[in-house]
Write a protein that holds these residues in place. Structure first.
Motif, PDB file in Angstrom:
ATOM      1  N   GLN A  89       0.821  -1.210   0.000  1.00  7.05           N
ATOM      2  CA  GLN A  89       0.000   0.000   0.000  1.00  7.05           C
ATOM      3  C   GLN A  89       0.857   1.263   0.000  1.00  7.05           C
ATOM      4  O   GLN A  89       0.496   2.275  -0.614  1.00  7.05           O
ATOM      5  N   LEU A  90       1.990   1.221   0.695  1.00  6.87           N
ATOM      6  CA  LEU A  90       2.909   2.355   0.700  1.00  6.87           C
ATOM      7  C   LEU A  90       3.471   2.595  -0.700  1.00  6.87           C
ATOM      8  O   LEU A  90       3.553   3.737  -1.165  1.00  6.87           O
ATOM      9  N   HIS A  91       3.849   1.528  -1.377  1.00  7.77           N
ATOM     10  CA  HIS A  91       4.335   1.638  -2.754  1.00  7.77           C
ATOM     11  C   HIS A  91       3.248   2.222  -3.661  1.00  7.77           C
ATOM     12  O   HIS A  91       3.527   3.092  -4.498  1.00  7.77           O
ATOM     13  N   PHE A  92       2.025   1.758  -3.494  1.00 11.42           N
ATOM     14  CA  PHE A  92       0.900   2.267  -4.270  1.00 11.42           C
ATOM     15  C   PHE A  92       0.686   3.761  -4.004  1.00 11.42           C
ATOM     16  O   PHE A  92       0.469   4.543  -4.930  1.00 11.42           O
ATOM     17  N   MET A  93       0.785   4.158  -2.724  1.00  9.31           N
ATOM     18  CA  MET A  93       0.603   5.570  -2.364  1.00  9.31           C
ATOM     19  C   MET A  93       1.679   6.434  -3.015  1.00  9.31           C
ATOM     20  O   MET A  93       1.389   7.495  -3.579  1.00  9.31           O
ATOM     21  N   TYR A  94       2.940   5.981  -2.958  1.00 15.69           N
ATOM     22  CA  TYR A  94       4.021   6.751  -3.576  1.00 15.69           C
ATOM     23  C   TYR A  94       3.831   6.859  -5.080  1.00 15.69           C
ATOM     24  O   TYR A  94       4.134   7.904  -5.674  1.00 15.69           O
ATOM     25  N   SER A  95       3.328   5.815  -5.721  1.00 22.75           N
ATOM     26  CA  SER A  95       3.111   5.889  -7.168  1.00 22.75           C
ATOM     27  C   SER A  95       2.015   6.904  -7.484  1.00 22.75           C
ATOM     28  O   SER A  95       2.130   7.648  -8.473  1.00 22.75           O
ATOM     29  N   LYS A  96       0.980   6.966  -6.645  1.00 27.87           N
ATOM     30  CA  LYS A  96      -0.087   7.948  -6.875  1.00 27.87           C
ATOM     31  C   LYS A  96       0.408   9.368  -6.642  1.00 27.87           C
ATOM     32  O   LYS A  96       0.025  10.301  -7.351  1.00 27.87           O
ATOM     33  N   TRP A  97       1.271   9.559  -5.634  1.00 22.60           N
ATOM     34  CA  TRP A  97       1.871  10.880  -5.424  1.00 22.60           C
ATOM     35  C   TRP A  97       2.726  11.284  -6.616  1.00 22.60           C
ATOM     36  O   TRP A  97       2.712  12.428  -7.042  1.00 22.60           O
ATOM     37  N   ALA A  98       3.482  10.329  -7.155  1.00 26.39           N
ATOM     38  CA  ALA A  98       4.315  10.627  -8.329  1.00 26.39           C
ATOM     39  C   ALA A  98       3.434  10.967  -9.526  1.00 26.39           C
ATOM     40  O   ALA A  98       3.767  11.882 -10.304  1.00 26.39           O
TER      41      ALA A  98
END
Length: 152
Positions: free
Chosen positions: A104-113
């Motif tokens: 989920q953290l990886h997913f969140m960072y991808s959405k921020w990017a």
């Protein structure tokens, strides 16, 4: 040493997070707050079970008349298998929770990017359009916002 508390909301006691000092394994083991090992009920239960174990072993060593007669070790093996299963099951649950959080953290960072990339593209097109119209003040404002986001 120890940990710090971070409050996420103003005056919200539920939003406190423990940050542990992870540089030393020893200090992580003896940390009292936030640990399940140093709770009163855990300590009292452990001391009670250890005391009963010492008492039973003393009875067995001294041939006390009410000492339990253990003729076979099957009961201990069954208990050990149950405890082992429980520990492995609990560890597996914790491991799955950890990897779910990492995902989920990886997913969140991808959405921020994605959001950052979309803003930069939109700002760049808007800045060029403002420069084409001759509005240098607007173009400079947009450029400052872009630089602030890149620095942060």
């Amino acid at each position: 040493r120890g940990h710090q508390r971070i409050a996420w909301g103003a005056g919200d006691a539920r939003g406190l997070m423990l940050l542990y000092y992870n540089k030393s394994f020893f200090w992580l083991l003896v940390e009292r707050r936030g640990s399940v090992f140093y709770r009163c009920d855990s300590l009292l239960g452990g001391i009670l079970v250890a005391g009963l174990g010492v008492l039973v072993q003393w009875w067995l060593d001294s041939d006390f008349e009410i000492s339990p007669k253990i003729f076979h070790h099957y009961g201990f093996q069954a208990l050990g298998a149950g405890v082992t299963f429980s520990i492995v099951f609990r560890t597996q649950l914790a491991w799955n929770r950890y990897w779910e959080a990492v995902t989920q953290l990886h997913f969140m960072y991808s959405k921020w990017a994605d959001a950052f990339s979309q803003f930069q593209a939109f700002a760049e097109v808007t800045r060029k359009a403002a420069m084409d119209k001759g509005d240098q003040a607007k173009a400079d404002r947009i450029l400052r916002k872009q630089k602030r986001l890149k620095v942060n």
